[in-house]
Write a protein that holds these residues in place. Structure first.
Motif, mmCIF file in Angstrom:
data_model
loop_
_atom_site.group_PDB
_atom_site.id
_atom_site.type_symbol
_atom_site.label_atom_id
_atom_site.label_comp_id
_atom_site.label_asym_id
_atom_site.label_seq_id
_atom_site.Cartn_x
_atom_site.Cartn_y
_atom_site.Cartn_z
ATOM 1 N N THR A 20 24.237 -12.706 -105.681
ATOM 2 C CA THR A 20 22.992 -11.945 -105.761
ATOM 3 C C THR A 20 22.661 -11.586 -107.202
ATOM 4 O O THR A 20 21.492 -11.475 -107.561
ATOM 5 C CB THR A 20 23.069 -10.648 -104.928
ATOM 6 N N ALA A 23 20.193 -13.836 -108.778
ATOM 7 C CA ALA A 23 18.823 -13.626 -108.294
ATOM 8 C C ALA A 23 18.194 -12.390 -108.940
ATOM 9 O O ALA A 23 17.024 -12.397 -109.324
ATOM 10 C CB ALA A 23 18.809 -13.494 -106.777
ATOM 11 N N ALA A 26 17.374 -13.317 -112.461
ATOM 12 C CA ALA A 26 16.264 -14.267 -112.449
ATOM 13 C C ALA A 26 14.930 -13.552 -112.249
ATOM 14 O O ALA A 26 13.947 -13.829 -112.938
ATOM 15 C CB ALA A 26 16.480 -15.301 -111.345
ATOM 16 N N ARG A 27 14.902 -12.633 -111.317
ATOM 17 C CA ARG A 27 13.678 -11.886 -111.024
ATOM 18 C C ARG A 27 13.212 -11.112 -112.252
ATOM 19 O O ARG A 27 12.032 -11.070 -112.577
ATOM 20 C CB ARG A 27 13.968 -10.909 -109.870
ATOM 21 N N SER A 30 11.819 -13.479 -114.857
ATOM 22 C CA SER A 30 10.500 -13.938 -114.436
ATOM 23 C C SER A 30 9.439 -12.889 -114.739
ATOM 24 O O SER A 30 8.369 -13.186 -115.259
ATOM 25 C CB SER A 30 10.556 -14.273 -112.947
ATOM 26 N N LEU A 36 13.612 -19.216 -117.033
ATOM 27 C CA LEU A 36 15.008 -19.488 -116.702
ATOM 28 C C LEU A 36 15.091 -20.949 -116.270
ATOM 29 O O LEU A 36 14.465 -21.348 -115.297
ATOM 30 C CB LEU A 36 15.463 -18.564 -115.568
ATOM 31 N N LEU A 37 15.855 -21.758 -117.002
ATOM 32 C CA LEU A 37 15.874 -23.189 -116.720
ATOM 33 C C LEU A 37 17.144 -23.638 -116.002
ATOM 34 O O LEU A 37 17.128 -24.630 -115.280
ATOM 35 C CB LEU A 37 15.706 -23.987 -118.017
ATOM 36 N N PHE A 38 18.245 -22.932 -116.229
ATOM 37 C CA PHE A 38 19.501 -23.298 -115.585
ATOM 38 C C PHE A 38 20.242 -22.031 -115.175
ATOM 39 O O PHE A 38 20.146 -21.004 -115.850
ATOM 40 C CB PHE A 38 20.426 -24.080 -116.543
ATOM 41 N N SER A 39 20.990 -22.128 -114.101
ATOM 42 C CA SER A 39 21.882 -21.048 -113.710
ATOM 43 C C SER A 39 23.166 -21.703 -113.236
ATOM 44 O O SER A 39 23.135 -22.555 -112.347
ATOM 45 C CB SER A 39 21.230 -20.223 -112.596
ATOM 46 N N CYS A 40 24.286 -21.375 -113.854
ATOM 47 C CA CYS A 40 25.549 -22.040 -113.541
ATOM 48 C C CYS A 40 26.606 -21.024 -113.156
ATOM 49 O O CYS A 40 26.582 -19.889 -113.622
ATOM 50 C CB CYS A 40 26.059 -22.819 -114.752
#
Lengths: 428, 428
Positions: A20, A23, A26-27, A30, A36-40
């Motif tokens: 979570t 997310a 990311a929110r 945004s 945000l182009l990548f999340s690893c």
């Protein structure tokens, strides 16, 4: 600004924990207008974290790590990030003092103080809900690096109160957003009516749909919060004009959950009215959703879950002969339940729901999915028939939809709006 | 076998959707003994997906994508994966026929058929809950590639029924697993009692905890399903022996959700008994959870949500003087509610719940979190006081916990077990 998240934690790769954090971050990005182009995700493994960091430093302007800031041996994020970023860790006296204060009267080993070791020259982000501070600093490669703790209860306040304002200042602008929440209109139909608005670039408007809910998010960027808000307003007003009665609330930010039930509880409280519910196929779900709202006890005194016909008759006064003539799943029984529970509770509004939630119990004449929802205000009663041929298939989704329809009917009655798709009957 | 997940979806990078898919896949890989080393998310962007695929093909033996298999223009996973893997997409006639069947009687455009285009020679994974099939194939680089749909309602059945057995066969063996579900014992305490078992390697045992629920997953690998099951059984038996009455069910597979309510509904049905509920602070949640279970109408005829004291008295016969003497949140009122609703419904068992769910309404004497749960069988009534000093903080978690405690009390009564932490009173 191109951003990348690196989540650190073996528990994420074992599936014990759902990510979570990513997310939430990311929110926030945004909303700040940061791409945000990548999340690893990597485990608590320095070699693989190093590999992820090297890739990220080469392609991103902002790298955000979550997790691995704590006191245990597994918590290796800071050491690994510092090495990859070419900076040194030094003990931050203020953070060390906070840790000491936190453990006052209890044992506090040296591993706890490790949490106060932070990159030299970083901006420290205070942890209001735990011991591990976060930080933000610039790497030798010129990448902005933000480290956040893993537990959501620690990450969220740090993100909202310290990290987001820092990033907003860096991106040279602020973001304002509004959520226009809508019920009773599909995403496709809304997108059609708003087509030209959805093309706009500042403010932007975008539709979002979940199974039983839809909203439009309007976002604008400007130099000041007031200017960003001012950019949103005309767009919100135009959306409300076009979608009209289907709009049930405009939220000031994008973080609140769906709140048809909140709108109904607030509208009841504002009018000093109460509501009572009688449920068959929804089995208490409507009452549960209403009482999810803190303070609902003021406006909701009684709910009845009446599965058995005999209980419908005894508790709500539903005429027993109806079960033989039209059956329990009928507009007549829904009406009698709504008015019956209204009277039994001495409430201003009464809701009755009867239907077939499935998976069993359906027939050719009364298939699974057939639900009647009735609303009574003591003078009139409205009944809505839910379409069994609709696309909602699961028992849970069907029940949730029926409860939402009931709440929407109450909202419309309280707001003096129309009752689309409902048949109205006068009560004697 | 080293595995990597690539989740595809702009909604994940905007934070609109939490990536539960990755956790589901991770859990399945873990049970199969496959090491997941990286999990990455990219948007609906072919260039960045290509970049992620190239990295993954170079370092992993198994690459699993989630999302982007649907009919819209954004759904580009298959085209991009096929290109990166050096394979050609061809239309699978069986999948095309399934799509045609799905849309029978409705319009079905060419974009729908695009979903049937799959890598030449792949193993097709049927989608039992939607239109986009998944697939598994070997890339030109010799990497095993598995593509799964994004919606969890489609991904989960495909993963469990088709993808996992395929992978199990590939890893040289089959997997059997059992879930031992437990209520009323903490994860730490369970781990202590099972410490030596948790060290075992085949079968493995691992504890999992969510806010109000705990289970132990036992997994074994063998050459045949029967042999794998046989490896599980003694471990399951030993866990059940040690945790004793706290075990409420052993599931044959790891896919079912928590089901205290299912166990209660089944136990009632098996005994030809019925249950009635009277709820104050849980506001219908208990009734909702019971009626979540298909077929619950046979054993649950009536539930009452009685927020107002006057309704508690009128509907349930709670003596009005109790509200002045001991107050609505008291063991006495909980008992009167349980027995009152049992009598009103003519049921075998009655449950009463009264408490302070917060965030408002608490006092020094009766703080937020204080809840009394009572169970009556007409001869005796048991009352359990929930500890307000416990760690559960949110209104939602507190309500859920109270409903679970009530269900556990009913399960124990139906199974002839003890009622720990409950005070018992004889009814005259």
């Amino acid at each position: 600004m191109k951003a990348e998240i690196i989540s650190v934690g073996t528990e994420l790769l074992l599936g014990h924990t759902v990510n979570t954090d990513a997310a939430y971050v990311a929110r926030e990005l945004s909303a700040l207008g940061i791409d945000l182009l990548f999340s690893c995700t990597v485990g608590d493994n320095p070699a693989r974290l190093r590999e992820a960091l090297q890739t990220a430093f080469a392609r991103s302007d902002l790298v955000i790590t979550t997790g691995g800031l704590g006191p245990t041996g597994d918590d290796l994020t800071k050491e690994t990030v510092a090495q990859a970023a070419g900076v040194e860790l030094v003990r931050d006296p203020a953070s060390a003092a906070r840790i000491e204060e936190y453990f006052r009267g209890r044992e506090c080993g040296p591993s706890q103080y490790k949490q106060a070791d932070l990159p030299r020259g970083c901006t420290v982000l205070q942890n209001d809900a735990g011991t591990a501070p976060g930080c933000v600093f610039e790497s030798r490669q010129g990448v902005l690096v933000l480290m956040l703790p893993g537990p959501p209860s620690e990450l969220l306040p740090m993100l909202h109160h310290y990290a987001a304002p820092f990033l907003a200042a860096r991106t040279g602008g602020v973001i304002a957003s509004r959520m226009v929440r809508v019920f009773g209109i599909g995403e496709g139909s809304a997108a059609e009516r708003l087509a030209d608005l959805l093309e706009s670039s500042n403010p932007t408007a975008a539709t979002y749909a979940k199974e039983n809910e839809m909203f439009i998010r309007v976002t604008a960027k400007a130099e000041t919060p007031a200017a960003a808000s001012a950019l949103c307003e005309p767009m919100v007003a135009e959306i409300c004009r076009r979608l009209d009665e289907a709009v049930y609330i405009v939220n000031e930010d994008g973080t609140s959950d769906s709140c048809l039930e909140q709108v109904v509880v607030q509208a009841l409280a504002a009018r000093g009215m109460t509501l009572a519910t009688a449920e068959s196929c929804t089995g208490g779900l409507l009452a549960k959703r209403i009482t999810d709202v803190p303070g609902s006890s003021e406006v909701f005194h009684m709910g009845a879950v009446t599965y058995a016909n005999e209980v419908k008759t005894r508790l709500l006064g539903v005429p027993a002969e109806l079960f033989d003539t039209v059956g329990a799943v009928s507009p007549e029984v829904a009406r009698a339940m709504a008015e019956g529970v209204r009277q039994a509770a001495g409430a201003g509004l009464g809701i009755g729901i009867t239907g077939i939630a499935g998976p069993g119990g359906g027939s050719a004449e009364k298939p699974v999915g057939l639900v009647y929802v009735a609303l009574s205000d003591g003078k009139a009663v409205w009944v809505r028939r839910m379409n069994p041929a609709g696309r909602i298939r699961s028992r849970a989704a069907l029940r949730d939809r029926a409860a939402s329809v009931a709440l929407d009917m109450a909202r419309r009655r309280l707001g003096g709006l129309t009752q689309p798709e409902a048949e109205a009957f006068a009560l004697v």
